[in-house]
Scaffold this active site. Structure first.
Site, PDB file in Angstrom:
ATOM      1  N   CYS A  19       0.489   0.648  10.105  1.00 44.31           N
ATOM      2  CA  CYS A  19       0.065  -0.636   9.672  1.00 44.31           C
ATOM      3  C   CYS A  19       1.121  -1.467   8.154  1.00 44.31           C
ATOM      4  O   CYS A  19       2.554  -1.141   8.170  1.00 44.31           O
ATOM      5  CB  CYS A  19      -0.966  -0.009   7.938  1.00 44.31           C
TER       6      CYS A  19
ATOM      7  N   CYS B  34       0.735   5.172   6.234  1.00 46.18           N
ATOM      8  CA  CYS B  34       0.220   4.837   8.291  1.00 46.18           C
ATOM      9  C   CYS B  34       0.656   4.436   9.272  1.00 46.18           C
ATOM     10  O   CYS B  34       1.430   3.188   8.460  1.00 46.18           O
ATOM     11  CB  CYS B  34      -1.385   3.842   7.624  1.00 46.18           C
TER      12      CYS B  34
ATOM     13  N   CYS C 219       0.591  -0.997  -0.279  1.00 48.38           N
ATOM     14  CA  CYS C 219      -0.251  -0.083   0.162  1.00 48.38           C
ATOM     15  C   CYS C 219       1.624   1.565   0.132  1.00 48.38           C
ATOM     16  O   CYS C 219       2.116   1.252   1.005  1.00 48.38           O
ATOM     17  CB  CYS C 219      -0.898  -0.505   1.150  1.00 48.38           C
TER      18      CYS C 219
END
Length: 372
Positions: free
Chosen positions: A88, A85, A81
């Site tokens: 994460c 974040c 991704c």
């Protein structure tokens, strides 16, 4: 839904306007959209037993206190991704040992959904580690929704940010819920993620609601935030109109290789208080006891149910974090006298079937942890 960016706005000033400050805390379960910081902090400061009693009283006005809605979450595309974040494991910027996977075939997703239904789940959630879905991905995603719906299950997806057109396509395919968490308060947000704004998240929720789907949105606690940030997060959620139908409250699952791997643990009672205050502020919403349950003993989970949590994820994984095995949840439900909610009109998922289901962990690599 009226949405406004709070990124550059001082929340303490914004929510203490005269018209809001004049409101006293609600003594019933009427849904409100004008919560302010002073009254929410007053809820958090209540003596623990008083808070639990109030939350349970509100809970019983709208829900069967001995029923819990059960969902299963499957990662349909894992890792790589582009977002940053800090919590994460799926972020390409964090140096974790997560093995990246491409988009699953529709047949694999359908196989996992069928198994989830046999285990007792009534809702099947599909998550992809994307900033937003590309147009080339949409036909596959839409087929997944239609296939799972054909099993008689509720459907939910979390794919990142959505445009209005993408939200319309998902709604037309029959998607029931779309998950897009706010993660934390507007004030703490930039300490956790910088690659998308708080307003981006609010805009996606607006697109989802505008398309006609139900909203699943909550946050993560234990991110190193202050207590006022937990109040501020719940204000953002409760003041959405309508309020989210499903509100997942995640306790941070610390992952080695992420910037938050060594953050201090959140005090257990602070987490339970967060569940209770969420129940009081959002009396008609399902409050989901989500990621972090493997760090909770049975007694803490029971306290969360008493505080008003009435939804969980079944399955050994939630996207990429550990989750209690299904048979452990069934055993806890039996101890507490809790039954599982069923989809309206679906008599196949009776408690007898759920409690006698054979939990096959041999092929559990399909299942992952729900913090996205």
């Amino acid at each position: 839904m009226q949405l406004s960016s709070m990124s550059d706005l001082n929340m303490s000033q914004a929510i203490q306007s005269p018209e809001l400050s004049s409101q006293s805390p609600s003594l019933n379960s009427n849904v409100r959209h004008n919560w302010n910081l002073k009254e929410v902090e007053a809820l958090f400061a209540m003596p623990f037993n008083d808070l639990m009693f109030k939350a349970q009283t509100v809970h019983r006005e709208s829900f069967n206190p001995n029923e819990v809605q059960v969902s299963t979450l499957l990662s349909i595309k894992t890792g790589a991704c582009p977002e940053d974040c800090k919590y994460c494991s799926q972020s390409a910027r964090n140096k974790t040992d997560l093995e990246k996977e491409s988009l699953l075939a529709v047949e694999k997703v359908l196989e996992a959904a069928q198994r989830a239904k046999e285990m007792g789940s009534t809702r099947f959630c599909m998550g992809a580690a994307w900033r937003n879905p590309k147009e080339r991905d949409m036909p596959y995603v839409l087929d997944m929704v239609k296939s799972v719906k054909a099993l008689g299950m509720e459907t939910c997806m979390t794919l990142g940010m959505l445009s209005g057109d993408q939200a319309d396509q998902l709604n037309d395919a029959g998607l029931d819920y779309y998950n897009h968490n706010l993660d934390t308060s507007p004030e703490h947000y930039n300490q956790i993620i910088t690659t998308r704004t708080y307003q981006d998240r609010l805009d996606t929720l607006s697109n989802v609601r505008g398309a006609g789907m139900k909203v699943c949105s909550g946050g993560i606690v234990g991110l190193g935030e202050k207590s006022v940030d937990r109040s501020s997060l719940l204000i953002q959620l409760a003041n959405l109109s309508p309020q989210p139908e499903s509100v997942p409250i995640n306790m941070l699952v610390k992952v080695e290789g992420t910037p938050l791997a060594d953050v201090d643990d959140l005090e257990s009672f602070d987490f339970i208080r967060c569940i209770a205050v969420a129940r009081i502020m959002m009396p008609k919403s399902h409050v989901r006891l989500s990621a972090g349950r493997t760090a909770m003993n049975e007694q803490m989970q029971a306290m969360c149910f008493l505080a008003g949590a009435n939804s969980i994820f079944y399955g050994c994984k939630l996207l990429t974090a550990e989750n209690p095995e299904t048979n452990q949840d069934i055993a806890l439900f039996e101890k507490l006298g809790i039954n599982t909610e069923t989809v309206a009109g679906d008599t196949e998922l009776s408690d007898k079937i759920i409690k006698t289901a054979i939990v096959d962990q041999q092929n559990s690599d399909l299942f992952y942890n729900a913090v996205a």
